[in-house]
Design a protein around this motif. Sequence first.
Motif, PDB file in Angstrom:
ATOM      1  N   MET A   1       8.847  25.641-142.692  1.00  0.00           N
ATOM      2  CA  MET A   1       7.560  26.123-142.213  1.00  0.00           C
ATOM      3  C   MET A   1       6.853  25.062-141.371  1.00  0.00           C
ATOM      4  SD  MET A   1       4.395  27.639-144.463  1.00  0.00           S
ATOM      5  CE  MET A   1       4.057  26.059-145.267  1.00  0.00           C
ATOM      6  N   ASP A   3       8.398  22.343-140.017  1.00  0.00           N
ATOM      7  CA  ASP A   3       9.305  21.692-139.060  1.00  0.00           C
ATOM      8  C   ASP A   3       8.865  21.839-137.602  1.00  0.00           C
ATOM      9  OD1 ASP A   3      10.721  20.950-141.239  1.00  0.00           O
ATOM     10  OD2 ASP A   3      12.608  21.897-140.659  1.00  0.00           O
ATOM     11  N   PRO A   4       8.486  23.041-137.142  1.00  0.00           N
ATOM     12  CA  PRO A   4       8.087  23.183-135.727  1.00  0.00           C
ATOM     13  C   PRO A   4       6.884  22.331-135.349  1.00  0.00           C
ATOM     14  CG  PRO A   4       8.521  25.334-136.698  1.00  0.00           C
ATOM     15  CD  PRO A   4       8.490  24.347-137.825  1.00  0.00           C
ATOM     16  N   ALA A 148      13.999  30.540-140.461  1.00  0.00           N
ATOM     17  CA  ALA A 148      12.740  29.945-140.908  1.00  0.00           C
ATOM     18  C   ALA A 148      12.443  30.338-142.354  1.00  0.00           C
ATOM     19  CB  ALA A 148      11.604  30.392-140.003  1.00  0.00           C
ATOM     20  N   GLU A 152      11.738  24.163-145.655  1.00  0.00           N
ATOM     21  CA  GLU A 152      12.692  23.644-144.683  1.00  0.00           C
ATOM     22  C   GLU A 152      12.773  22.130-144.868  1.00  0.00           C
ATOM     23  OE1 GLU A 152      12.069  27.062-141.272  1.00  0.00           O
ATOM     24  OE2 GLU A 152      10.951  25.208-141.071  1.00  0.00           O
ATOM     25  N   THR A 184      11.470  31.682-150.098  1.00  0.00           N
ATOM     26  CA  THR A 184      12.237  31.517-148.858  1.00  0.00           C
ATOM     27  C   THR A 184      13.499  32.364-148.871  1.00  0.00           C
ATOM     28  OG1 THR A 184      11.419  29.278-148.446  1.00  0.00           O
ATOM     29  CG2 THR A 184      13.522  29.856-147.446  1.00  0.00           C
ATOM     30  N   ARG A 188      14.222  35.475-146.329  1.00  0.00           N
ATOM     31  CA  ARG A 188      15.397  35.475-145.458  1.00  0.00           C
ATOM     32  C   ARG A 188      16.258  36.705-145.697  1.00  0.00           C
ATOM     33  NH1 ARG A 188      17.324  29.139-146.054  1.00  0.00           N
ATOM     34  NH2 ARG A 188      15.859  28.247-144.527  1.00  0.00           N
TER      35      ARG A 188
END
Length: 201
Positions: A1, A3-4, A148, A152, A184, A188
Amino acid sequence: MLDPFVRPFISRPLDIIASFLLKFNISPNQVSLWGFAVGLGCVPALAMRMYPLAGLLLCLNRLLDGIDGSMARQTKSTAFGAYLDIVCDLLFYGGFVFGFALAQPENAVWAACLLFAFMGTSSSFLAYNALNNGKERDPEGRKLYFLAGLTEGTETILFFLSMVIWPHLFAILAIVFSVLCHITTFSRFFKVSRKLKPYDA
């Protein structure tokens, strides 16, 4: 979540270190193995309750993990390199949690709880990549398509660091992180079910 949001701040320093290592003909795979060896050092360090050392080795492992990816992008990423990277990562994650079980037997149940949650996050990620077979490309050009989720890389590092800083709170941290991992996994699952249904038509 996270990471970006984190990646733009760390990409440039990692690229600089990676380009420096490449000048000495060091390969990304070598760095992956170095990182894995360093990460395994966390297991005996945790078993002996040397938590500051374990934290240092954790940070070094994650640093090397970021560098090998940057080196691969600057040269030519390979399928084996991606395979080696993910295998080393998952073994390190499992070993790190195992180290807490060795440190204190009362942690064993909560360590097993967390490892059970890791099975969900890793299988939901890897199974999709096995079936995806290149149909959906990762937007950052990585060999594997990264789904995602709440947990993460950044979240994992933060929780692992919290565990070595406050080892007496391991049970609570393990429970919280396990719940996030299960969320998560289920998110997914539903996302992938929508992605793969068109291919089954």
